[in-house]
Design a protein around this motif. Structure first.
Motif, PDB file in Angstrom:
ATOM      1  N   LYS A  15       0.823  -1.216   0.000  1.00 26.08           N
ATOM      2  CA  LYS A  15       0.000   0.000   0.000  1.00 26.08           C
ATOM      3  C   LYS A  15       0.855   1.264   0.000  1.00 26.08           C
ATOM      4  O   LYS A  15       0.570   2.236   0.699  1.00 26.08           O
ATOM      5  CB  LYS A  15      -0.989  -0.009   1.159  1.00 26.08           C
ATOM      6  N   ILE A  16       1.925   1.217  -0.793  1.00 27.98           N
ATOM      7  CA  ILE A  16       2.801   2.375  -0.948  1.00 27.98           C
ATOM      8  C   ILE A  16       2.461   3.014  -2.289  1.00 27.98           C
ATOM      9  O   ILE A  16       2.447   2.336  -3.324  1.00 27.98           O
ATOM     10  CB  ILE A  16       4.291   1.961  -0.930  1.00 27.98           C
ATOM     11  N   LYS A  17       2.196   4.299  -2.284  1.00 27.17           N
ATOM     12  CA  LYS A  17       1.896   5.012  -3.523  1.00 27.17           C
ATOM     13  C   LYS A  17       3.177   5.228  -4.313  1.00 27.17           C
ATOM     14  O   LYS A  17       4.261   5.355  -3.736  1.00 27.17           O
ATOM     15  CB  LYS A  17       1.236   6.355  -3.219  1.00 27.17           C
ATOM     16  N   GLN A  18       3.034   5.282  -5.630  1.00 20.63           N
ATOM     17  CA  GLN A  18       4.203   5.466  -6.492  1.00 20.63           C
ATOM     18  C   GLN A  18       4.946   6.746  -6.140  1.00 20.63           C
ATOM     19  O   GLN A  18       6.180   6.761  -6.119  1.00 20.63           O
ATOM     20  CB  GLN A  18       3.798   5.471  -7.969  1.00 20.63           C
ATOM     21  N   ASN A  19       4.220   7.797  -5.815  1.00 23.08           N
ATOM     22  CA  ASN A  19       4.894   9.064  -5.501  1.00 23.08           C
ATOM     23  C   ASN A  19       5.569   9.054  -4.126  1.00 23.08           C
ATOM     24  O   ASN A  19       6.305   9.972  -3.791  1.00 23.08           O
ATOM     25  CB  ASN A  19       3.937  10.249  -5.644  1.00 23.08           C
ATOM     26  N   GLU A  20       5.343   8.018  -3.305  1.00 26.99           N
ATOM     27  CA  GLU A  20       6.024   7.891  -2.019  1.00 26.99           C
ATOM     28  C   GLU A  20       7.371   7.174  -2.140  1.00 26.99           C
ATOM     29  O   GLU A  20       8.253   7.352  -1.303  1.00 26.99           O
ATOM     30  CB  GLU A  20       5.142   7.111  -1.023  1.00 26.99           C
ATOM     31  N   MET A  21       7.531   6.357  -3.152  1.00 26.03           N
ATOM     32  CA  MET A  21       8.745   5.555  -3.295  1.00 26.03           C
ATOM     33  C   MET A  21      10.022   6.389  -3.426  1.00 26.03           C
ATOM     34  O   MET A  21      11.023   6.069  -2.778  1.00 26.03           O
ATOM     35  CB  MET A  21       8.625   4.586  -4.475  1.00 26.03           C
ATOM     36  N   PRO A  22      10.031   7.446  -4.232  1.00 23.57           N
ATOM     37  CA  PRO A  22      11.277   8.223  -4.340  1.00 23.57           C
ATOM     38  C   PRO A  22      11.777   8.750  -2.998  1.00 23.57           C
ATOM     39  O   PRO A  22      12.982   8.746  -2.741  1.00 23.57           O
ATOM     40  CB  PRO A  22      10.906   9.367  -5.281  1.00 23.57           C
ATOM     41  N   MET A  23      10.867   9.153  -2.129  1.00 25.14           N
ATOM     42  CA  MET A  23      11.263   9.635  -0.808  1.00 25.14           C
ATOM     43  C   MET A  23      11.827   8.500   0.045  1.00 25.14           C
ATOM     44  O   MET A  23      12.755   8.702   0.819  1.00 25.14           O
ATOM     45  CB  MET A  23      10.064  10.260  -0.086  1.00 25.14           C
ATOM     46  N   ARG A  24      11.271   7.297  -0.106  1.00 24.40           N
ATOM     47  CA  ARG A  24      11.726   6.139   0.676  1.00 24.40           C
ATOM     48  C   ARG A  24      13.127   5.688   0.285  1.00 24.40           C
ATOM     49  O   ARG A  24      13.870   5.170   1.109  1.00 24.40           O
ATOM     50  CB  ARG A  24      10.775   4.951   0.490  1.00 24.40           C
ATOM     51  N   ILE A  25      13.463   5.875  -1.013  1.00 26.40           N
ATOM     52  CA  ILE A  25      14.725   5.303  -1.495  1.00 26.40           C
ATOM     53  C   ILE A  25      15.746   6.330  -1.962  1.00 26.40           C
ATOM     54  O   ILE A  25      16.865   5.969  -2.303  1.00 26.40           O
ATOM     55  CB  ILE A  25      14.466   4.255  -2.600  1.00 26.40           C
ATOM     56  N   ILE A  27      15.661   8.654  -4.649  1.00 21.76           N
ATOM     57  CA  ILE A  27      15.867   8.955  -6.068  1.00 21.76           C
ATOM     58  C   ILE A  27      14.774   9.921  -6.506  1.00 21.76           C
ATOM     59  O   ILE A  27      13.819  10.160  -5.772  1.00 21.76           O
ATOM     60  CB  ILE A  27      15.869   7.679  -6.960  1.00 21.76           C
ATOM     61  N   SER A  28      14.898  10.459  -7.705  1.00 15.69           N
ATOM     62  CA  SER A  28      13.905  11.421  -8.176  1.00 15.69           C
ATOM     63  C   SER A  28      12.602  10.718  -8.561  1.00 15.69           C
ATOM     64  O   SER A  28      12.586   9.527  -8.874  1.00 15.69           O
ATOM     65  CB  SER A  28      14.439  12.198  -9.379  1.00 15.69           C
ATOM     66  N   ARG A  29      11.532  11.483  -8.537  1.00 17.85           N
ATOM     67  CA  ARG A  29      10.215  10.962  -8.908  1.00 17.85           C
ATOM     68  C   ARG A  29      10.239  10.451 -10.344  1.00 17.85           C
ATOM     69  O   ARG A  29       9.734   9.379 -10.651  1.00 17.85           O
ATOM     70  CB  ARG A  29       9.152  12.055  -8.734  1.00 17.85           C
ATOM     71  N   GLN A  30      10.856  11.232 -11.236  1.00 16.80           N
ATOM     72  CA  GLN A  30      10.929  10.842 -12.643  1.00 16.80           C
ATOM     73  C   GLN A  30      11.706   9.543 -12.822  1.00 16.80           C
ATOM     74  O   GLN A  30      11.329   8.683 -13.615  1.00 16.80           O
ATOM     75  CB  GLN A  30      11.581  11.952 -13.492  1.00 16.80           C
ATOM     76  N   GLN A  31      12.798   9.414 -12.083  1.00 15.45           N
ATOM     77  CA  GLN A  31      13.615   8.209 -12.189  1.00 15.45           C
ATOM     78  C   GLN A  31      12.817   6.984 -11.742  1.00 15.45           C
ATOM     79  O   GLN A  31      12.861   5.942 -12.392  1.00 15.45           O
ATOM     80  CB  GLN A  31      14.886   8.351 -11.350  1.00 15.45           C
ATOM     81  N   TYR A  32      12.057   7.121 -10.660  1.00 14.16           N
ATOM     82  CA  TYR A  32      11.276   5.980 -10.194  1.00 14.16           C
ATOM     83  C   TYR A  32      10.139   5.651 -11.154  1.00 14.16           C
ATOM     84  O   TYR A  32       9.889   4.485 -11.456  1.00 14.16           O
ATOM     85  CB  TYR A  32      10.723   6.192  -8.777  1.00 14.16           C
ATOM     86  N   GLN A  33       9.449   6.665 -11.649  1.00 16.46           N
ATOM     87  CA  GLN A  33       8.359   6.429 -12.601  1.00 16.46           C
ATOM     88  C   GLN A  33       8.887   5.727 -13.852  1.00 16.46           C
ATOM     89  O   GLN A  33       8.261   4.798 -14.359  1.00 16.46           O
ATOM     90  CB  GLN A  33       7.678   7.739 -12.986  1.00 16.46           C
ATOM     91  N   ARG A  34      10.036   6.170 -14.339  1.00 16.85           N
ATOM     92  CA  ARG A  34      10.658   5.561 -15.513  1.00 16.85           C
ATOM     93  C   ARG A  34      11.032   4.104 -15.228  1.00 16.85           C
ATOM     94  O   ARG A  34      10.824   3.221 -16.045  1.00 16.85           O
ATOM     95  CB  ARG A  34      11.876   6.383 -15.932  1.00 16.85           C
ATOM     96  N   LEU A  35      11.537   3.848 -14.034  1.00 14.22           N
ATOM     97  CA  LEU A  35      11.915   2.488 -13.645  1.00 14.22           C
ATOM     98  C   LEU A  35      10.705   1.559 -13.680  1.00 14.22           C
ATOM     99  O   LEU A  35      10.760   0.481 -14.257  1.00 14.22           O
ATOM    100  CB  LEU A  35      12.521   2.505 -12.243  1.00 14.22           C
ATOM    101  N   GLU A  36       9.592   1.963 -13.083  1.00 10.12           N
ATOM    102  CA  GLU A  36       8.411   1.109 -13.045  1.00 10.12           C
ATOM    103  C   GLU A  36       7.786   0.943 -14.422  1.00 10.12           C
ATOM    104  O   GLU A  36       7.225  -0.096 -14.721  1.00 10.12           O
ATOM    105  CB  GLU A  36       7.363   1.673 -12.074  1.00 10.12           C
TER     106      GLU A  36
END
Length: 112
Positions: A15-25, A27-36
């Motif tokens: 139950k982690i939102k995509q926009n929460e992941m960059p803060m957890r790890i 990296i940038s929001r764009q980098q995480y979105q691109r990864l997924e």
């Protein structure tokens, strides 16, 4: 199921939102979105993502994959042994004993 889909499924299960992941790890929001979406992450980025998802990265030999998947899917905490003689009844090892014992080692010629 490919690795990127597994990452997304794990995130959703937690139950982690995509926009929460960059803060957890870190990296940038764009980098995480691109990864997924279509990413080809570097190993260090993949390690960060795994940590952010309370997971570990493992290299599992193909011949052991069915045993590992069975262990992960088994809801009663018992793991069937991989190699059994035809006349043996199904043996199980409780997770509390040693859930990974023998999963990644090769057997000797006597089945030990």
């Amino acid at each position: 199921m490919n690795l990127l889909q597994q990452i997304k499924n794990r995130r959703l299960a937690l139950k982690i939102k995509q926009n929460e992941m960059p803060m957890r790890i870190g990296i940038s929001r764009q980098q995480y979105q691109r990864l997924e979406a279509k990413g080809n992450p570097r190993l260090d980025t993949l390690t960060l993502v795994a940590q952010g998802l309370n997971s570990e990265i493992m290299l599992i030999p193909k011949e052991k994959m069915s045993v590992v998947l069975a262990a992960l899917k088994n809801s009663d905490g018992n793991i069937p042994t991989e190699h059994q003689k035809p006349n043996q009844s199904l043996q199980k090892i409780t997770v509390s004993e040693d859930p990974w014992k023998g999963l990644l080692e090769d057997e000797d010629e006597h089945g030990n």
